[in-house]
Scaffold this active site. Structure first.
Site, PDB file in Angstrom:
ATOM      1  N   ASP A   1     -26.379  38.222 -47.677  1.00 23.72           N
ATOM      2  CA  ASP A   1     -24.928  38.048 -47.729  1.00 23.72           C
ATOM      3  C   ASP A   1     -24.522  37.068 -48.826  1.00 23.72           C
ATOM      4  O   ASP A   1     -23.438  37.182 -49.390  1.00 23.72           O
ATOM      5  CB  ASP A   1     -24.416  37.536 -46.376  1.00 23.72           C
TER       6      ASP A   1
ATOM      7  N   LYS B   1     -16.046  48.333 -42.672  1.00 24.94           N
ATOM      8  CA  LYS B   1     -16.701  48.712 -43.932  1.00 24.94           C
ATOM      9  C   LYS B   1     -16.111  49.989 -44.519  1.00 24.94           C
ATOM     10  O   LYS B   1     -16.314  50.281 -45.689  1.00 24.94           O
ATOM     11  CB  LYS B   1     -18.198  48.930 -43.688  1.00 24.94           C
TER      12      LYS B   1
ATOM     13  N   ASN C   1     -35.350  37.900 -46.613  1.00 31.17           N
ATOM     14  CA  ASN C   1     -35.257  38.137 -45.169  1.00 31.17           C
ATOM     15  C   ASN C   1     -36.431  39.003 -44.740  1.00 31.17           C
ATOM     16  O   ASN C   1     -37.242  39.420 -45.567  1.00 31.17           O
ATOM     17  CB  ASN C   1     -33.906  38.745 -44.795  1.00 31.17           C
TER      18      ASN C   1
ATOM     19  N   LYS D   1     -17.708  47.273 -37.043  1.00 30.70           N
ATOM     20  CA  LYS D   1     -18.259  47.273 -38.418  1.00 30.70           C
ATOM     21  C   LYS D   1     -17.944  48.577 -39.137  1.00 30.70           C
ATOM     22  O   LYS D   1     -17.637  48.594 -40.325  1.00 30.70           O
ATOM     23  CB  LYS D   1     -19.770  47.049 -38.359  1.00 30.70           C
TER      24      LYS D   1
ATOM     25  N   ILE E   1     -22.345  46.283 -50.697  1.00 27.63           N
ATOM     26  CA  ILE E   1     -22.636  47.586 -51.314  1.00 27.63           C
ATOM     27  C   ILE E   1     -22.072  48.712 -50.462  1.00 27.63           C
ATOM     28  O   ILE E   1     -21.436  49.640 -50.968  1.00 27.63           O
ATOM     29  CB  ILE E   1     -24.158  47.728 -51.511  1.00 27.63           C
TER      30      ILE E   1
HETATM   31  O1  C5P Z   1     -22.316  43.119 -42.632  1.00 27.37           O
HETATM   32  P1  C5P Z   1     -23.687  43.534 -42.288  1.00 27.37           P
HETATM   33  O2  C5P Z   1     -24.756  42.959 -43.205  1.00 27.37           O
HETATM   34  O3  C5P Z   1     -24.066  43.379 -40.857  1.00 27.37           O
HETATM   35  O4  C5P Z   1     -23.671  45.113 -42.520  1.00 27.37           O
HETATM   36  C1  C5P Z   1     -24.815  45.893 -42.475  1.00 27.37           C
HETATM   37  C2  C5P Z   1     -24.620  47.128 -43.293  1.00 27.37           C
HETATM   38  O5  C5P Z   1     -23.975  46.814 -44.516  1.00 27.37           O
HETATM   39  C3  C5P Z   1     -25.930  47.751 -43.684  1.00 27.37           C
HETATM   40  O6  C5P Z   1     -25.713  49.149 -43.823  1.00 27.37           O
HETATM   41  C4  C5P Z   1     -26.225  47.109 -45.018  1.00 27.37           C
HETATM   42  O7  C5P Z   1     -27.094  47.902 -45.803  1.00 27.37           O
HETATM   43  C5  C5P Z   1     -24.851  47.022 -45.622  1.00 27.37           C
HETATM   44  N1  C5P Z   1     -24.639  45.892 -46.529  1.00 27.37           N
HETATM   45  C6  C5P Z   1     -24.474  46.142 -47.871  1.00 27.37           C
HETATM   46  N2  C5P Z   1     -24.223  45.097 -48.723  1.00 27.37           N
HETATM   47  C7  C5P Z   1     -24.139  43.837 -48.267  1.00 27.37           C
HETATM   48  C8  C5P Z   1     -24.279  43.578 -46.906  1.00 27.37           C
HETATM   49  C9  C5P Z   1     -24.549  44.625 -46.069  1.00 27.37           C
HETATM   50  O8  C5P Z   1     -24.581  47.299 -48.292  1.00 27.37           O
HETATM   51  N3  C5P Z   1     -23.892  42.859 -49.115  1.00 27.37           N
END
Ligand code: C5P
Length: 411
Positions: free
Chosen positions: A284, A349, A216, A345, A313
């Site tokens: 993702d 999370k 990305n 979010k 993560i």
């Molecule tokens: O779900 P999304 O990607 O929008 O969430 C963004 C946040 O989640 C960011 O802080 C990103 O570093 C973290 N993230 C993560 N591991 C993933 C996806 C997102 O730590 N697999």
């Protein structure tokens, strides 16, 4: 006069190179010692032609270090120890020759070797003929050294020993003392000293086959800046970085990874930590069943790539338990309804704070130097003005420090 309170008890390693201004370094030693600074001196061969080792020794009340080879003797202090036992290295006068050797990373005498081996800040006070200072070579060397974090005081304009006029005169001893005090004063603001932080940054690369990957557009600029800002406030930072074009930020321990699963493993290996900031743009999905052979165009049409979900993560680090960092911060890059999505979010999370930003095309956030963010906490939203990513990082690091101070007072 600047405040010199930060100087007491500090240790300076003073490198005296060969220039007519070396006589001012004797005065510098006196002024520093008056303010409670321990000064240890390294004198270059040329430096010893301008000031005598005996004068330097008398003023520092310490051995004067001159010879690289004598320090290889086991009974003597090694050059590594010499450079590390100081809080700051000061090069005064810094001649064109020594600046060139520093820029080139040479270690051909004791002065150059301690400057190469040190892990401490370095301040140079250039002193040379005006044309030597203005020469493209010296200017390029100085710019390179400054880009690596070397600090500079002077040179000043004035009549030179050679009767020419212009920049090249070494800064006066008291100006150098002020510069040193300024460096230590900045250093004293370390509210996160003793705290451990994990920062994720950059994209992840998810292999499709041994030569291709899914990636990305994350540049890593914001995450790297946060790691540097937390380190500057004294935190012990582990930066877990995906592939970026950025240099490793100063003062952080950096783990380079490629995939989301490697990023998670590196974060877990860095626990326990007080702070986690997940600024990485983690993929993702990854491709399921990556083989060890390159996919071929065999006439049968494009391969069907089966995707599988990567570990989250941020959500993993936010999970309640003994090893959960006390403060977990996530990012939300959205392209509309930023606040609503980001607030949801935060809850989903399980993290404490979310830094939300609009990454719609046209905002220039991805890869750009600026960022416009909202800090979402349990008690509300703070919208920050558009700032350079470094400034966003500095403000976030201050907010983290404030959180720990409040937390400490509450207990
Ligand atoms: O779900 P999304 O990607 O929008 O969430 C963004 C946040 O989640 C960011 O802080 C990103 O570093 C973290 N993230 C993560 N591991 C993933 C996806 C997102 O730590 N697999």
């Amino acid at each position: 006069m600047a405040d010199h309170a930060s100087l007491a008890g500090k240790r300076v390693l003073l490198v005296i190179a060969g220039g007519i201004a070396a006589y001012k370094s004797l005065e510098l030693i006196r002024r520093l010692r008056e303010r409670g600074v321990t000064v240890r001196a390294v004198l270059t061969e040329a430096g010893a032609r301008f000031v005598t080792p005996l004068s330097v020794q008398a003023l520092t009340e310490d051995t004067v270090y001159r010879d690289l080879w004598s320090l290889t003797d086991e009974s003597e202090m090694g050059h590594i120890r010499l450079s590390r036992e100081a809080d700051l290295l000061v090069v005064a006068p810094a001649t064109a020759n020594l600046l060139a050797r520093m820029a080139a990373g040479m270690a051909d005498d004791l002065a150059a070797t301690v400057l190469l081996a040190t892990d401490k800040p370095v301040l140079v006070a250039p002193a040379m003929n005006v044309r030597m200072w203005q020469h493209a070579a010296t200017q390029a060397n100085m710019a390179l050294l400054e880009s690596r974090g070397v600090l500079r005081v002077g040179p000043n304009d004035g009549v030179m020993a050679c009767n020419e006029f212009g920049p090249g005169r070494m800064a006066e001893p008291m100006e150098i003392v002020d510069a040193i005090a300024g460096i230590f004063a900045q250093d004293a603001h370390r509210p996160l000293a003793g705290r451990r932080a994990i920062v994720t940054s950059g994209p992840t690369h998810e292999p499709i086959d041994p030569v291709r990957y899914i990636a990305n557009r994350s540049s890593g600029k914001q995450g790297h800046a946060i790691a540097a800002a937390l380190a500057k406030l004294g935190a012990a930072v582990t930066l877990v970085s995906g592939p970026t074009r950025l240099p490793d930020p100063a003062g952080c321990s950096v783990v380079h990874i490629e995939t989301a699963r490697e990023m998670l493993a590196a974060c877990e290996a860095a626990l326990p930590a007080d702070i986690a900031v997940c600024a990485a743009a983690v993929a993702d999905w990854r491709v399921d069943g990556v083989g060890d052979r390159k996919l071929k165009k065999d006439g049968g049409g494009p391969p069907a790539l089966a995707l599988t979900e990567n570990p989250d993560i941020l959500a993993t680090l936010s999970r309640p338990g003994d090893r959960r960092p006390a403060l977990v911060v996530g990012f939300a890059a959205e392209t509309g309804d930023v606040l609503a999505y980001a607030t949801a979010k935060r809850a989903r999370k399980g993290c404490d704070w979310i830094v939300a930003n609009d990454v719609s095309p046209g905002t220039g956030t991805f890869g750009g130097g600026d960022n416009t963010v909202h800090l979402i906490r349990a008690d509300g939203v703070e919208s920050w003005p558009t700032m350079a990513k470094d400034a966003v990082a500095a403000r976030l690091a201050e907010a983290v420090a404030e959180h720990f101070i409040k937390d400490f007072k509450a207990k």
